[in-house]
Design a protein around this motif. Structure first.
Motif, PDB file in Angstrom:
ATOM      1  N   ALA A  94      57.028  54.703  37.786  1.00  0.00           N
ATOM      2  CA  ALA A  94      55.906  54.412  38.683  1.00  0.00           C
ATOM      3  C   ALA A  94      54.956  53.441  38.002  1.00  0.00           C
ATOM      4  O   ALA A  94      54.894  53.369  36.772  1.00  0.00           O
ATOM      5  CB  ALA A  94      55.175  55.705  39.058  1.00  0.00           C
ATOM      6  N   THR A  95      54.214  52.699  38.795  1.00  0.00           N
ATOM      7  CA  THR A  95      53.299  51.687  38.265  1.00  0.00           C
ATOM      8  C   THR A  95      51.907  51.848  38.863  1.00  0.00           C
ATOM      9  O   THR A  95      51.743  52.356  39.971  1.00  0.00           O
ATOM     10  CB  THR A  95      53.799  50.262  38.563  1.00  0.00           C
ATOM     11  OG1 THR A  95      53.903  50.093  39.987  1.00  0.00           O
ATOM     12  CG2 THR A  95      55.154  50.000  37.928  1.00  0.00           C
ATOM     13  N   CYS A  96      50.921  51.388  38.131  1.00  0.00           N
ATOM     14  CA  CYS A  96      49.561  51.289  38.662  1.00  0.00           C
ATOM     15  C   CYS A  96      48.983  49.903  38.445  1.00  0.00           C
ATOM     16  O   CYS A  96      47.919  49.595  38.974  1.00  0.00           O
ATOM     17  CB  CYS A  96      48.643  52.336  38.036  1.00  0.00           C
ATOM     18  SG  CYS A  96      48.363  52.130  36.256  1.00  0.00           S
ATOM     19  N   GLU A  97      49.676  49.078  37.652  1.00  0.00           N
ATOM     20  CA  GLU A  97      49.141  47.743  37.366  1.00  0.00           C
ATOM     21  C   GLU A  97      50.229  46.682  37.394  1.00  0.00           C
ATOM     22  O   GLU A  97      50.535  46.050  36.373  1.00  0.00           O
ATOM     23  CB  GLU A  97      48.388  47.718  36.031  1.00  0.00           C
ATOM     24  CG  GLU A  97      47.053  48.430  36.078  1.00  0.00           C
ATOM     25  CD  GLU A  97      46.093  48.008  34.977  1.00  0.00           C
ATOM     26  OE1 GLU A  97      46.307  46.931  34.387  1.00  0.00           O
ATOM     27  OE2 GLU A  97      45.127  48.753  34.720  1.00  0.00           O
ATOM     28  N   LEU A  98      50.838  46.493  38.554  1.00  0.00           N
ATOM     29  CA  LEU A  98      51.594  45.265  38.779  1.00  0.00           C
ATOM     30  C   LEU A  98      50.570  44.189  39.088  1.00  0.00           C
ATOM     31  O   LEU A  98      49.624  44.410  39.856  1.00  0.00           O
ATOM     32  CB  LEU A  98      52.563  45.440  39.946  1.00  0.00           C
ATOM     33  CG  LEU A  98      53.640  46.522  39.772  1.00  0.00           C
ATOM     34  CD1 LEU A  98      54.507  46.595  41.019  1.00  0.00           C
ATOM     35  CD2 LEU A  98      54.479  46.255  38.537  1.00  0.00           C
ATOM     36  N   GLY A  99      50.748  43.027  38.518  1.00  0.00           N
ATOM     37  CA  GLY A  99      49.735  41.991  38.676  1.00  0.00           C
ATOM     38  C   GLY A  99      49.619  41.513  40.110  1.00  0.00           C
ATOM     39  O   GLY A  99      50.479  40.784  40.602  1.00  0.00           O
ATOM     40  N   GLY A 100      48.541  41.923  40.794  1.00  0.00           N
ATOM     41  CA  GLY A 100      48.271  41.373  42.116  1.00  0.00           C
ATOM     42  C   GLY A 100      47.727  39.962  42.029  1.00  0.00           C
ATOM     43  O   GLY A 100      47.660  39.240  43.020  1.00  0.00           O
ATOM     44  N   GLY A 101      47.353  39.571  40.842  1.00  0.00           N
ATOM     45  CA  GLY A 101      46.832  38.240  40.542  1.00  0.00           C
ATOM     46  C   GLY A 101      46.575  38.196  39.049  1.00  0.00           C
ATOM     47  O   GLY A 101      47.317  38.784  38.267  1.00  0.00           O
ATOM     48  N   MET A 102      45.494  37.549  38.648  1.00  0.00           N
ATOM     49  CA  MET A 102      45.143  37.512  37.239  1.00  0.00           C
ATOM     50  C   MET A 102      43.701  37.044  37.100  1.00  0.00           C
ATOM     51  O   MET A 102      43.267  36.109  37.780  1.00  0.00           O
ATOM     52  CB  MET A 102      46.075  36.564  36.458  1.00  0.00           C
ATOM     53  CG  MET A 102      45.806  36.471  34.958  1.00  0.00           C
ATOM     54  SD  MET A 102      45.585  38.047  34.102  1.00  0.00           S
ATOM     55  CE  MET A 102      47.111  38.908  34.488  1.00  0.00           C
ATOM     56  N   ALA A 103      42.972  37.724  36.213  1.00  0.00           N
ATOM     57  CA  ALA A 103      41.619  37.289  35.894  1.00  0.00           C
ATOM     58  C   ALA A 103      41.664  35.993  35.082  1.00  0.00           C
ATOM     59  O   ALA A 103      42.699  35.627  34.514  1.00  0.00           O
ATOM     60  CB  ALA A 103      40.889  38.375  35.111  1.00  0.00           C
ATOM     61  N   THR A 104      40.540  35.327  35.038  1.00  0.00           N
ATOM     62  CA  THR A 104      40.438  34.050  34.331  1.00  0.00           C
ATOM     63  C   THR A 104      39.486  34.201  33.158  1.00  0.00           C
ATOM     64  O   THR A 104      38.318  34.526  33.340  1.00  0.00           O
ATOM     65  CB  THR A 104      39.914  32.957  35.285  1.00  0.00           C
ATOM     66  OG1 THR A 104      40.717  32.926  36.450  1.00  0.00           O
ATOM     67  CG2 THR A 104      39.936  31.608  34.612  1.00  0.00           C
ATOM     68  N   ALA A 105      39.987  34.010  31.967  1.00  0.00           N
ATOM     69  CA  ALA A 105      39.133  33.967  30.783  1.00  0.00           C
ATOM     70  C   ALA A 105      38.746  32.522  30.502  1.00  0.00           C
ATOM     71  O   ALA A 105      39.374  31.582  30.999  1.00  0.00           O
ATOM     72  CB  ALA A 105      39.856  34.576  29.583  1.00  0.00           C
ATOM     73  N   TYR A 106      37.715  32.347  29.689  1.00  0.00           N
ATOM     74  CA  TYR A 106      37.289  30.977  29.420  1.00  0.00           C
ATOM     75  C   TYR A 106      38.382  30.197  28.705  1.00  0.00           C
ATOM     76  O   TYR A 106      38.683  29.054  29.064  1.00  0.00           O
ATOM     77  CB  TYR A 106      36.008  30.968  28.582  1.00  0.00           C
ATOM     78  CG  TYR A 106      35.520  29.559  28.331  1.00  0.00           C
ATOM     79  CD1 TYR A 106      34.855  28.861  29.338  1.00  0.00           C
ATOM     80  CD2 TYR A 106      35.773  28.907  27.125  1.00  0.00           C
ATOM     81  CE1 TYR A 106      34.445  27.552  29.136  1.00  0.00           C
ATOM     82  CE2 TYR A 106      35.361  27.608  26.916  1.00  0.00           C
ATOM     83  CZ  TYR A 106      34.703  26.927  27.930  1.00  0.00           C
ATOM     84  OH  TYR A 106      34.310  25.625  27.735  1.00  0.00           O
ATOM     85  N   HIS A 107      39.040  30.823  27.737  1.00  0.00           N
ATOM     86  CA  HIS A 107      39.981  30.083  26.895  1.00  0.00           C
ATOM     87  C   HIS A 107      41.334  29.897  27.567  1.00  0.00           C
ATOM     88  O   HIS A 107      42.058  28.960  27.254  1.00  0.00           O
ATOM     89  CB  HIS A 107      40.164  30.798  25.556  1.00  0.00           C
ATOM     90  CG  HIS A 107      41.036  32.019  25.633  1.00  0.00           C
ATOM     91  ND1 HIS A 107      40.568  33.227  26.118  1.00  0.00           N
ATOM     92  CD2 HIS A 107      42.350  32.220  25.312  1.00  0.00           C
ATOM     93  CE1 HIS A 107      41.544  34.117  26.076  1.00  0.00           C
ATOM     94  NE2 HIS A 107      42.636  33.540  25.598  1.00  0.00           N
ATOM     95  N   ARG A 108      41.705  30.802  28.478  1.00  0.00           N
ATOM     96  CA  ARG A 108      43.022  30.733  29.113  1.00  0.00           C
ATOM     97  C   ARG A 108      42.873  31.106  30.578  1.00  0.00           C
ATOM     98  O   ARG A 108      42.359  32.175  30.899  1.00  0.00           O
ATOM     99  CB  ARG A 108      44.015  31.656  28.410  1.00  0.00           C
ATOM    100  CG  ARG A 108      45.455  31.472  28.908  1.00  0.00           C
ATOM    101  CD  ARG A 108      46.424  32.333  28.102  1.00  0.00           C
ATOM    102  NE  ARG A 108      47.790  32.190  28.561  1.00  0.00           N
ATOM    103  CZ  ARG A 108      48.688  31.345  28.059  1.00  0.00           C
ATOM    104  NH1 ARG A 108      48.346  30.541  27.069  1.00  0.00           N
ATOM    105  NH2 ARG A 108      49.918  31.287  28.526  1.00  0.00           N
ATOM    106  N   ARG A 109      43.394  30.252  31.477  1.00  0.00           N
ATOM    107  CA  ARG A 109      43.113  30.364  32.899  1.00  0.00           C
ATOM    108  C   ARG A 109      44.398  30.340  33.728  1.00  0.00           C
ATOM    109  O   ARG A 109      44.686  29.369  34.431  1.00  0.00           O
ATOM    110  CB  ARG A 109      42.167  29.237  33.325  1.00  0.00           C
ATOM    111  CG  ARG A 109      40.930  29.156  32.427  1.00  0.00           C
ATOM    112  CD  ARG A 109      39.991  28.028  32.779  1.00  0.00           C
ATOM    113  NE  ARG A 109      38.882  27.948  31.836  1.00  0.00           N
ATOM    114  CZ  ARG A 109      37.852  27.121  31.953  1.00  0.00           C
ATOM    115  NH1 ARG A 109      37.800  26.265  32.986  1.00  0.00           N
ATOM    116  NH2 ARG A 109      36.880  27.117  31.053  1.00  0.00           N
ATOM    117  N   PRO A 110      45.178  31.410  33.675  1.00  0.00           N
ATOM    118  CA  PRO A 110      46.399  31.449  34.486  1.00  0.00           C
ATOM    119  C   PRO A 110      46.049  31.471  35.970  1.00  0.00           C
ATOM    120  O   PRO A 110      45.026  32.035  36.372  1.00  0.00           O
ATOM    121  CB  PRO A 110      47.073  32.758  34.070  1.00  0.00           C
ATOM    122  CG  PRO A 110      46.311  33.255  32.885  1.00  0.00           C
ATOM    123  CD  PRO A 110      44.974  32.637  32.924  1.00  0.00           C
TER     124      PRO A 110
END
Length: 732
Positions: free
Chosen positions: A267-283
């Motif tokens: 079971a999962t609780c954190e499949l990436g629905g998206g991704m946050a953006t950090a200053y140094h790396r912005r997926p």
């Protein structure tokens, strides 16, 4: 789960799946942080989640948001009213999981600890009595706020988050939560990073992200991300939280990935629905990037699909985010928490909403049989994450029937066309080889093909079109969606037919098969409430527990519903009170940006740091934005859309920051009502240029634009406002 005192009638957990009233189910949970969403938007966000096929809403309770100072009691009013949120979610027809902490992470400052807890002279996240005394107060406050009636409505409680080597502490927290009055039939804990969990006490939950901000700016696409685009029976992800473990000198509890305990389903609780953006790396994950991971997890045998985030939001105040200043490896935006989620910060739907909701419609229709089907992998499998030639597929089958899952997509390193694919499946009832002749599998293919599926009076031996749903009616209708570039072929009773996708069904003995064209896949909606219905619309649809359909549109709405008795689609009536509008926003430059901005604003642990608020104010360009006055009409629910380029930007109302964004090449959408804009307020946009030599990581498209400039990049390409209608659809 040592759980006798929390038994909930009709709900049980086996080692393979969850059951409701004796029927296996595969829940779909989506994360929404109520304290990051305006309370007046809760109802709509929950309807949007429900329309996406989500069945469970999960939320962190950030201690930091509720009790910033020790001398004040924890607040649970306004946007912090967790009991009201639980009630509303249940009224909408959703189950609820509360992630009570006390440490949450969620890109919150101190992982969600208030400063006074973070600074306390205790051994945090251990059984130190002084620390437990602080937690006892928090748990008592949460329990009192939710109340026995509220806990009777929820199905799960997550203890802590990303705790790797303290199984005894998790047992202590569980006892303390129960002693405080919390109750749930399912207690969970995150299991990635080789977490050592107390056996039989918590349901281990896993995660999977296709890219992440938590690796270094110059790091290549990490194998821990790439793994999720393959079928596998290894569920652990050693990469999630690895940067925080490194910063806190915490070792993962095991030497490598592992599979779930035999006691519990995968079971999962954190499949990436998206991704946050950090200053140094912005997926910036695309819709197929998100959908491919979820698709692979279903093929891998998932018994619970859980997304983080499913709904974005906004921090309830500045400086509540994780940052270099608070000792974290990442600088996160101070306010905006859009996460590139299926439902964004402004309440708009990303393309991933459509990609995922087809998967969720499939789980709603077939989850009760799929749950009984273990996952098997082929003998010939990819040799590793670099393998881009071996086709990726898996089978879920009970030995009689099943579904074949094919996944042929990954970001960053596009896959070629896979030529001449044909499958041979050996079941106790015999061998099935299909399709009738080899097919080419185009990149971007995510297929779930039925095998020996018996419906009505017919058995579909195989179909090379993805199962979507099963509609009730005088004759049941099996709905499939064709794969782009793959002929839709169906075999029934030894008769193989190539079907031209369209909007009329193929009649079989006791069964209609409707094969929709791939071109309409993004317009497909399936509601389970008020009777299962198939709808087609490129407008946004929402519904609640009653199944009443609300249409949100930026143009004249068009909604069609399939009528099995007529074997045809019929239009729904959608009254509209006004014509939607799109208009440019007047942009007035108040102050030009600095002539030259630095390439770097410093580093922390080797990672570029974001400029301080003072430096940002000194160097950023400032523009006054003047939307048309009609955008203040709340019935138009106007959106501000900004296409821009630069480093970072902040929007302010009367000088107060209301949201912000690090540039990653994507557009920026803001809900004008939610930020409190009116024609009498001063709306300003502050944009910092990005130096051509900046060491930050941005997507290729953004990097191409940056490298085309000689010195620094700053551009406002489009600033416009878009109005929307909201109407209730009715059957003619």
């Amino acid at each position: 789960m040592s759980n006798d005192e929390d038994v909930r009638a009709g709900l049980s957990l086996t080692s393979r799946y969850l059951t409701r009233d004796g029927m296996p189910v595969i829940p779909v949970s989506g994360e929404l942080h109520y304290s990051r969403v305006p309370r007046e938007r809760w109802a709509e966000r929950l309807r949007q989640m429900k329309a996406g096929g989500v069945t469970v809403v999960a939320s962190y309770l950030f201690w930091l948001h509720h009790q910033p100072t020790r001398d004040q009691a924890a607040r649970f009013d306004g946007n912090l009213d967790v009991a009201a949120f639980v009630d509303l979610a249940v009224e909408t027809g959703l189950d609820v999981v509360l992630r009570v902490g006390p440490w949450c992470h969620g890109e919150a400052r101190n992982g969600g600890f208030p400063d006074w807890v973070q600074q306390a002279p205790v051994r945090h996240r251990t059984d130190d009595p002084s620390y437990l005394e602080l937690v006892e107060g928090w748990f008592a406050a949460v329990s009192a706020a939710v109340g026995p009636a509220g806990f009777a409505k929820i199905i799960g409680i997550q203890l802590e988050n990303e705790l790797y080597d303290q199984p005894g502490h998790l047992v202590t927290l569980k006892r303390m939560a129960r002693d405080a009055g919390m109750s749930a039939p399912i207690w969970t804990a995150t299991a990635w990073g080789g977490a050592d969990l107390p056996e039989e006490e918590v349901l281990p939950l896993y995660g999977g992200y296709g890219d992440g901000f938590w690796v270094d700016a110059d790091a290549p696409w990490d194998p821990t991300f790439r793994d999720h685009y393959f079928f596998s029976h290894i569920w652990d992800d050693a990469g999630i939280g690895a940067d925080v473990r490194r910063a806190q000198a915490i070792e993962a509890a095991s030497g490598g990935p592992r599979t779930p305990s035999d006691l519990f389903p995968a079971a999962t609780c954190e499949l990436g629905g998206g991704m946050a953006t950090a200053y140094h790396r912005r997926p910036r994950p695309e819709a197929l990037d998100v959908a491919a991971i979820a698709h692979c997890k279903i093929g891998n045998g998932s018994a619970w699909q859980g997304y983080y985030m499913y709904t974005g939001g906004t921090n309830p105040g500045p400086d509540l985010q994780e940052s270099h200043a608070t000792g974290y490896p990442n600088d996160i935006t101070r306010l905006g928490y859009d996460f590139h989620a299926p439902i964004g910060e402004a309440g708009t739907l990303a393309p991933s909403h459509a990609e995922l909701r087809r998967q969720h419609a499939f789980l709603a229709a077939f989850g009760h049989v799929l749950a009984e089907m273990p996952s098997s992998l082929p003998e010939i499998r990819p040799t590793g994450v670099e393998d881009s030639s071996t086709l990726r597929y898996a089978l879920r089958s009970d030995g009689v029937s099943g579904f074949l899952f094919v996944s042929w997509h990954q970001p960053h390193f596009p896959l070629p066309v896979h030529h001449d694919a044909r499958f041979r499946i050996q079941l106790p009832t015999g061998e099935i080889t299909f399709p009738s002749r080899p097919v080419d599998v185009p990149p971007g293919t995510l297929a779930r093909w039925p095998i020996n599926l018996t419906v009505g009076g017919s058995t579909v031996t195989y179909a090379t079109a993805s199962a979507l749903t099963l509609l009730p009616g005088p004759v049941p209708t099996l709905v499939l969606i064709a794969e782009d570039g793959i002929p839709a072929e169906i075999e029934v009773s030894g008769n193989v037919q190539t079907v031209t996708p369209g909007f009329e069904p193929l009649p079989l003995d006791g069964l209609d098969v409707l094969v929709l064209p791939a071109t309409v896949a993004g317009t497909v909606w399936v509601t389970e409430d008020g009777g299962r219905r198939l709808l087609l619309s490129d407008d946004e649809l929402q519904w609640d527990a009653s199944g009443t359909v609300t249409v949100k549109a930026t143009k004249p709405a068009d909604v069609r519903v399939y009528d099995p008795s007529r074997r045809a689609f019929t239009p729904l009536t959608v009254p509209q009170s006004f014509t939607p509008s799109t208009a440019p926003v007047t942009v007035t430059e108040i102050r030009a940006a600095a002539g030259t901005v630095p390439v770097s604003y410093g580093k922390h642990d080797g990672r570029p740091s974001a400029p301080s608020p003072a430096v940002f104010d000194e160097l950023a360009a400032v523009y006054r934005l003047t939307p048309p006055s009609w955008a203040a009409d709340p019935t138009r629910d106007a959106l501000l859309r900004i296409i821009w380029a630069g480093d970072m930007a902040e929007l302010r109302v009367d000088g107060t920051p209301v949201t912000d964004r690090f540039w990653d090449g994507a557009g920026w959408t803001i809900n004008l009502t939610d930020i409190g804009w009116t024609p009498s307020t001063d709306l300003t946009l502050h944009v910092l240029p990005l130096a051509a030599g900046s060491p930050i990581s941005v997507p290729d498209e953004a990097r191409t634009r940056l490298t085309a400039t000689e010195t620094q990049l700053l551009s406002l390409d489009t600033v416009e406002v878009v109005a929307r209608t909201t109407s209730t659809a009715t059957t003619p």
